[in-house]
Design a protein around this motif. Sequence first.
Motif, PDB file in Angstrom:
ATOM      1  N   THR A  37      52.338  25.115  15.454  1.00  0.00           N
ATOM      2  CA  THR A  37      52.379  25.053  13.899  1.00  0.00           C
ATOM      3  C   THR A  37      52.004  26.489  13.347  1.00  0.00           C
ATOM      4  N   LEU A  38      52.625  27.256  12.601  1.00  0.00           N
ATOM      5  CA  LEU A  38      52.390  28.637  11.814  1.00  0.00           C
ATOM      6  C   LEU A  38      52.123  28.662  10.241  1.00  0.00           C
ATOM      7  N   GLY A  39      51.097  29.103   9.789  1.00  0.00           N
ATOM      8  CA  GLY A  39      50.919  29.155   8.458  1.00  0.00           C
ATOM      9  C   GLY A  39      51.573  30.378   7.901  1.00  0.00           C
ATOM     10  N   ILE A  40      52.402  30.392   6.647  1.00  0.00           N
ATOM     11  CA  ILE A  40      53.027  31.315   6.329  1.00  0.00           C
ATOM     12  C   ILE A  40      52.508  31.677   4.917  1.00  0.00           C
ATOM     13  N   PHE A  41      51.971  32.995   4.658  1.00  0.00           N
ATOM     14  CA  PHE A  41      51.253  33.373   3.433  1.00  0.00           C
ATOM     15  C   PHE A  41      51.585  34.699   3.114  1.00  0.00           C
ATOM     16  N   GLY A  42      50.856  35.081   1.952  1.00  0.00           N
ATOM     17  CA  GLY A  42      50.813  36.851   1.534  1.00  0.00           C
ATOM     18  C   GLY A  42      52.002  36.803   0.623  1.00  0.00           C
ATOM     19  N   HIS A  43      52.955  37.791   0.829  1.00  0.00           N
ATOM     20  CA  HIS A  43      53.740  38.433  -0.132  1.00  0.00           C
ATOM     21  C   HIS A  43      54.970  37.420  -0.169  1.00  0.00           C
ATOM     22  N   SER A  51      56.574  24.334  11.518  1.00  0.00           N
ATOM     23  CA  SER A  51      56.116  23.571  12.280  1.00  0.00           C
ATOM     24  C   SER A  51      57.156  23.551  13.596  1.00  0.00           C
ATOM     25  N   PRO A  52      56.510  22.934  14.701  1.00  0.00           N
ATOM     26  CA  PRO A  52      57.439  22.868  15.985  1.00  0.00           C
ATOM     27  C   PRO A  52      58.848  22.389  15.645  1.00  0.00           C
ATOM     28  N   SER A  53      59.015  21.451  14.850  1.00  0.00           N
ATOM     29  CA  SER A  53      60.080  20.755  14.695  1.00  0.00           C
ATOM     30  C   SER A  53      61.133  21.698  14.185  1.00  0.00           C
ATOM     31  N   LEU A  54      60.993  22.517  12.975  1.00  0.00           N
ATOM     32  CA  LEU A  54      61.534  23.477  12.528  1.00  0.00           C
ATOM     33  C   LEU A  54      61.981  24.763  13.589  1.00  0.00           C
ATOM     34  N   VAL A  88      63.933  33.695  13.911  1.00  0.00           N
ATOM     35  CA  VAL A  88      62.933  33.009  13.155  1.00  0.00           C
ATOM     36  C   VAL A  88      62.894  33.495  11.732  1.00  0.00           C
ATOM     37  N   TRP A  89      62.849  34.850  11.476  1.00  0.00           N
ATOM     38  CA  TRP A  89      62.922  35.632  10.319  1.00  0.00           C
ATOM     39  C   TRP A  89      64.170  35.057   9.521  1.00  0.00           C
ATOM     40  N   ALA A  90      65.291  35.367  10.300  1.00  0.00           N
ATOM     41  CA  ALA A  90      66.764  34.766   9.477  1.00  0.00           C
ATOM     42  C   ALA A  90      66.644  33.361   9.150  1.00  0.00           C
ATOM     43  N   PRO A 144      48.710  27.668  21.901  1.00  0.00           N
ATOM     44  CA  PRO A 144      50.328  27.226  22.258  1.00  0.00           C
ATOM     45  C   PRO A 144      51.253  28.284  21.850  1.00  0.00           C
ATOM     46  N   LEU A 145      50.988  29.346  21.365  1.00  0.00           N
ATOM     47  CA  LEU A 145      52.161  30.306  20.891  1.00  0.00           C
ATOM     48  C   LEU A 145      51.515  31.859  20.794  1.00  0.00           C
ATOM     49  N   ARG A 146      52.269  32.585  21.313  1.00  0.00           N
ATOM     50  CA  ARG A 146      51.946  33.980  21.427  1.00  0.00           C
ATOM     51  C   ARG A 146      52.901  34.973  21.040  1.00  0.00           C
ATOM     52  N   LEU A 147      52.487  36.002  19.996  1.00  0.00           N
ATOM     53  CA  LEU A 147      53.599  37.187  19.901  1.00  0.00           C
ATOM     54  C   LEU A 147      53.571  37.951  21.057  1.00  0.00           C
ATOM     55  N   ILE A 148      54.830  38.422  21.439  1.00  0.00           N
ATOM     56  CA  ILE A 148      55.234  39.113  22.375  1.00  0.00           C
ATOM     57  C   ILE A 148      56.015  40.283  22.063  1.00  0.00           C
ATOM     58  N   ALA A 149      55.490  41.329  21.985  1.00  0.00           N
ATOM     59  CA  ALA A 149      56.090  42.615  21.430  1.00  0.00           C
ATOM     60  C   ALA A 149      56.165  43.594  22.684  1.00  0.00           C
ATOM     61  N   PRO A 150      57.095  43.551  23.603  1.00  0.00           N
ATOM     62  CA  PRO A 150      56.607  44.532  24.638  1.00  0.00           C
ATOM     63  C   PRO A 150      56.710  45.962  24.443  1.00  0.00           C
ATOM     64  N   GLN A 151      57.126  46.673  23.440  1.00  0.00           N
ATOM     65  CA  GLN A 151      57.259  47.813  23.056  1.00  0.00           C
ATOM     66  C   GLN A 151      55.899  48.263  22.549  1.00  0.00           C
ATOM     67  N   LEU A 152      54.998  47.563  22.360  1.00  0.00           N
ATOM     68  CA  LEU A 152      53.480  47.703  21.744  1.00  0.00           C
ATOM     69  C   LEU A 152      52.389  47.319  22.823  1.00  0.00           C
ATOM     70  N   TYR A 153      51.287  48.120  22.766  1.00  0.00           N
ATOM     71  CA  TYR A 153      50.320  47.925  23.347  1.00  0.00           C
ATOM     72  C   TYR A 153      49.876  46.278  23.315  1.00  0.00           C
ATOM     73  N   GLY A 154      49.065  45.627  24.358  1.00  0.00           N
ATOM     74  CA  GLY A 154      48.443  44.320  24.225  1.00  0.00           C
ATOM     75  C   GLY A 154      47.727  43.904  22.918  1.00  0.00           C
ATOM     76  N   TYR A 155      47.029  44.896  22.244  1.00  0.00           N
ATOM     77  CA  TYR A 155      46.393  44.522  21.073  1.00  0.00           C
ATOM     78  C   TYR A 155      47.323  44.056  20.079  1.00  0.00           C
ATOM     79  N   LYS A 156      48.546  44.245  20.158  1.00  0.00           N
ATOM     80  CA  LYS A 156      49.471  43.800  19.067  1.00  0.00           C
ATOM     81  C   LYS A 156      49.995  42.619  19.525  1.00  0.00           C
ATOM     82  N   ASN A 157      49.897  42.091  20.720  1.00  0.00           N
ATOM     83  CA  ASN A 157      50.258  40.735  21.144  1.00  0.00           C
ATOM     84  C   ASN A 157      49.527  39.789  20.882  1.00  0.00           C
TER      85      ASN A 157
END
Length: 228
Positions: A37-43, A51-54, A88-90, A144-157
């Motif tokens: 489950t991820l909370g979506i906040f901010g702007h 949620s996982p079901s979504l 997921v964005w779309a 349970p969930l991790r951001l993977i952005a291969p073009q960026l260093y691990g500190y952004k993942n």
Amino acid sequence: MTAEFSAPGQVLLSGPMPRFGLPRYLGRQVQGAPDATLGIFGHVVCPAVLSPSLLAHVPRTAIIRDFHCVTTWTAPGVHWEGWQFSDVWAAFLAELARPDVTHVMVSGHDGYRACVPLEELMRADVLLADHMNGKPLTPAHGAPLRLIAPQLYGYKNIKHLRRLELLPAPVSSRVGRLLSHPRGRVDLEERSGTGVSRFWRWMYRTQVSGYLCGARALSEHSHPITRP
């Protein structure tokens, strides 16, 4: 290393990919309910929960990419599975986001966070990953969930994803410009927001063996964080 990516200043990791990070976060392995489950906040038009079901309505994606740590080691050919961030964005986030969103503050249950430009997240090989090398993510590697952005260093993942905060402008991370770069691109050696890249390459490489030993030791003696 995989053929499609040449990483300046990196050396091939010998042995399994360790859990790695700043000492204050490295020993925190999140335990608890195995949901994503991820909370979506901010702007946003209004806060929301992803949620996982979504997520189950979004097609799954698998990639094989090298994983690059800013301390100059590279784990070659890591197999990640999950959901493409752009999908997921779309499917969900675009209708929540205000038109001038340019960055996302990605936060984990371990307290670590990083600000990532939206254009980097929209690349086709950026995932919200829940599997690594054919198995579900373990606490050591960001369950349970991790951001993977291969073009960026691990500190952004970011490991142990908890929330995405949509932003109209970049915000400094908690580690500051000394230990992180606003973008963190591997091909441009954006290891730090200050100084010359080759200096940071030299500094990390002279200590990388100690870093790896320390990382493995901390991982073995980590304490669990129970997710709410």
